[in-house]
Write a protein that holds these residues in place. Structure first.
Motif, PDB file in Angstrom:
ATOM      1  N   VAL A 239      12.682  -6.864 -21.260  1.00  0.00           N
ATOM      2  CA  VAL A 239      13.186  -8.216 -21.461  1.00  0.00           C
ATOM      3  C   VAL A 239      13.207  -8.501 -22.950  1.00  0.00           C
ATOM      4  CG1 VAL A 239      12.429  -9.094 -19.220  1.00  0.00           C
ATOM      5  CG2 VAL A 239      10.853  -9.178 -21.157  1.00  0.00           C
ATOM      6  N   PRO A 240      14.172  -9.332 -23.344  1.00  0.00           N
ATOM      7  CA  PRO A 240      15.153 -10.043 -22.540  1.00  0.00           C
ATOM      8  C   PRO A 240      16.383  -9.181 -22.247  1.00  0.00           C
ATOM      9  CG  PRO A 240      15.423 -10.674 -24.827  1.00  0.00           C
ATOM     10  CD  PRO A 240      14.234  -9.731 -24.773  1.00  0.00           C
TER      11      PRO A 240
ATOM     12  N   ALA B  38       7.639 -26.996 -35.838  1.00  0.00           N
ATOM     13  CA  ALA B  38       7.761 -28.347 -35.284  1.00  0.00           C
ATOM     14  C   ALA B  38       9.146 -28.621 -34.692  1.00  0.00           C
ATOM     15  CB  ALA B  38       7.445 -29.385 -36.366  1.00  0.00           C
ATOM     16  N   ARG B  39      10.069 -27.699 -34.862  1.00  0.00           N
ATOM     17  CA  ARG B  39      11.418 -27.915 -34.331  1.00  0.00           C
ATOM     18  C   ARG B  39      11.374 -27.955 -32.799  1.00  0.00           C
ATOM     19  NH1 ARG B  39      15.440 -27.427 -37.967  1.00  0.00           N
ATOM     20  NH2 ARG B  39      16.987 -27.002 -36.352  1.00  0.00           N
ATOM     21  N   PRO B  40      12.216 -28.757 -32.190  1.00  0.00           N
ATOM     22  CA  PRO B  40      12.247 -28.817 -30.720  1.00  0.00           C
ATOM     23  C   PRO B  40      12.447 -27.445 -30.072  1.00  0.00           C
ATOM     24  CG  PRO B  40      13.530 -30.620 -31.639  1.00  0.00           C
ATOM     25  CD  PRO B  40      13.121 -29.738 -32.800  1.00  0.00           C
ATOM     26  N   SER B  41      13.224 -26.572 -30.705  1.00  0.00           N
ATOM     27  CA  SER B  41      13.468 -25.241 -30.135  1.00  0.00           C
ATOM     28  C   SER B  41      12.194 -24.412 -30.047  1.00  0.00           C
ATOM     29  CB  SER B  41      14.529 -24.484 -30.947  1.00  0.00           C
ATOM     30  OG  SER B  41      14.066 -24.289 -32.286  1.00  0.00           O
TER      31      SER B  41
ATOM     32  N   MET C 268      26.228 -17.346 -17.754  1.00  0.00           N
ATOM     33  CA  MET C 268      25.381 -16.264 -18.228  1.00  0.00           C
ATOM     34  C   MET C 268      24.003 -16.417 -17.613  1.00  0.00           C
ATOM     35  SD  MET C 268      26.364 -15.996 -22.309  1.00  0.00           S
ATOM     36  CE  MET C 268      26.182 -17.744 -22.654  1.00  0.00           C
ATOM     37  N   LYS C 269      23.312 -15.293 -17.522  1.00  0.00           N
ATOM     38  CA  LYS C 269      21.945 -15.290 -16.998  1.00  0.00           C
ATOM     39  C   LYS C 269      21.046 -14.535 -17.969  1.00  0.00           C
ATOM     40  CE  LYS C 269      21.086 -14.399 -12.650  1.00  0.00           C
ATOM     41  NZ  LYS C 269      20.915 -13.645 -11.383  1.00  0.00           N
ATOM     42  N   LEU C 270      19.930 -15.163 -18.320  1.00  0.00           N
ATOM     43  CA  LEU C 270      18.943 -14.521 -19.174  1.00  0.00           C
ATOM     44  C   LEU C 270      17.746 -14.138 -18.318  1.00  0.00           C
ATOM     45  CD1 LEU C 270      18.121 -13.749 -22.107  1.00  0.00           C
ATOM     46  CD2 LEU C 270      16.877 -15.925 -22.169  1.00  0.00           C
ATOM     47  N   ILE C 271      17.466 -12.843 -18.273  1.00  0.00           N
ATOM     48  CA  ILE C 271      16.300 -12.335 -17.571  1.00  0.00           C
ATOM     49  C   ILE C 271      15.220 -12.124 -18.631  1.00  0.00           C
ATOM     50  CG2 ILE C 271      15.413 -10.537 -16.057  1.00  0.00           C
ATOM     51  CD1 ILE C 271      18.358  -9.968 -15.274  1.00  0.00           C
ATOM     52  N   TYR C 272      14.076 -12.760 -18.419  1.00  0.00           N
ATOM     53  CA  TYR C 272      13.062 -12.752 -19.476  1.00  0.00           C
ATOM     54  C   TYR C 272      11.674 -12.927 -18.899  1.00  0.00           C
ATOM     55  CZ  TYR C 272      12.766 -17.865 -19.119  1.00  0.00           C
ATOM     56  OH  TYR C 272      12.572 -19.145 -18.678  1.00  0.00           O
TER      57      TYR C 272
ATOM     58  N   LEU D 153      15.324 -17.342 -26.665  1.00  0.00           N
ATOM     59  CA  LEU D 153      15.278 -18.718 -26.168  1.00  0.00           C
ATOM     60  C   LEU D 153      15.411 -19.728 -27.302  1.00  0.00           C
ATOM     61  CD1 LEU D 153      12.416 -18.318 -23.529  1.00  0.00           C
ATOM     62  CD2 LEU D 153      14.846 -18.758 -23.035  1.00  0.00           C
ATOM     63  N   VAL D 154      14.788 -19.446 -28.440  1.00  0.00           N
ATOM     64  CA  VAL D 154      14.924 -20.326 -29.609  1.00  0.00           C
ATOM     65  C   VAL D 154      16.370 -20.330 -30.094  1.00  0.00           C
ATOM     66  CG1 VAL D 154      14.254 -20.664 -32.025  1.00  0.00           C
ATOM     67  CG2 VAL D 154      12.500 -20.150 -30.307  1.00  0.00           C
ATOM     68  N   VAL D 155      16.981 -19.159 -30.156  1.00  0.00           N
ATOM     69  CA  VAL D 155      18.393 -19.079 -30.582  1.00  0.00           C
ATOM     70  C   VAL D 155      19.273 -19.874 -29.623  1.00  0.00           C
ATOM     71  CG1 VAL D 155      20.372 -17.528 -30.888  1.00  0.00           C
ATOM     72  CG2 VAL D 155      18.134 -16.922 -31.854  1.00  0.00           C
TER      73      VAL D 155
END
Length: 196
Positions: free
Chosen positions: A51-52, A186-189, A1-5, A16-18
């Motif tokens: 986008v996205p 604070a989550r890494p995502s 898959m490709k995300l254009i953003y 991106l977080v998801v």
């Protein structure tokens, strides 16, 4: 898959977080574009040039962050970010409110870069009132919030308000929103997707 953003889009950041929360980020190639330039890489798969946009392996493209996030939620690992049954409507409602705030902040940003003589003071005031009213409504819902798509959209939106319209000061008088944001920021995502 490709995300254009675009790195500065709150809608792209939500996706991106998801991707990170669902453990899918390694399966997606990213392509950063400026949608205002209407690049062919984007317009060929999304005539709206927004986008996205997620291009699936079979060439099908999905656009609108809510559609993309729901698709990814069904693919990835871990707990669902959009619950089944009646609980989904609370999550989707929060996501819709957060997205509407982001849309109004985008409008404020776009209006702010226009030549001053072309700016509409009445539109600016209306968009600011809409953002403030919406933040107040979300504040009234209380401090509860877990890890779901609505809360992700809300936390991303609050950071976008800080980034583009800090004078709106969403924290002032809104301890519940602050608590909801702190749960996720604070989550890494979230840390790995902040615009730089």
């Amino acid at each position: 898959m490709k995300l254009i953003y675009n790195s500065f889009s709150p809608f792209a950041r939500k996706v991106l977080v998801v991707l990170a929360e669902k453990g899918l980020d390694a399966r997606v190639e990213g392509l950063v574009v400026n949608p205002w330039d209407e690049p062919e890489a984007l317009t060929a798969v999304n005539p709206i040039s927004q986008v996205p946009t997620l291009v699936l392996d079979d060439g099908t493209s999905l656009f609108d962050s809510s559609v993309i996030a729901a698709y990814l939620d069904g693919l990835g690992e871990g707990p669902r970010l959009i619950p089944d049954g009646a609980d989904q409507w609370r999550v989707r409602r929060t996501e819709a409110a957060a997205d509407a705030i982001s849309e109004n902040v985008v409008k404020l940003r776009q209006e702010g870069v226009r030549p001053e003589a072309q700016r509409s003071p009445s539109h600016i005031e209306r968009w600011r009132r809409t953002v403030t009213r919406s933040l107040d409504a979300l504040e009234a819902e209380g401090p509860d919030g877990g890890l779901d798509l609505g809360e992700i959209a809300l936390a991303v939106t609050l950071e976008y308000v800080d980034f583009r319209q800090p004078d709106l000061n969403w924290r002032s008088g809104r301890p519940n929103l602050q608590a909801r944001w702190r749960r996720l920021e604070a989550r890494p995502s979230f840390r790995s997707t902040r615009p730089t």
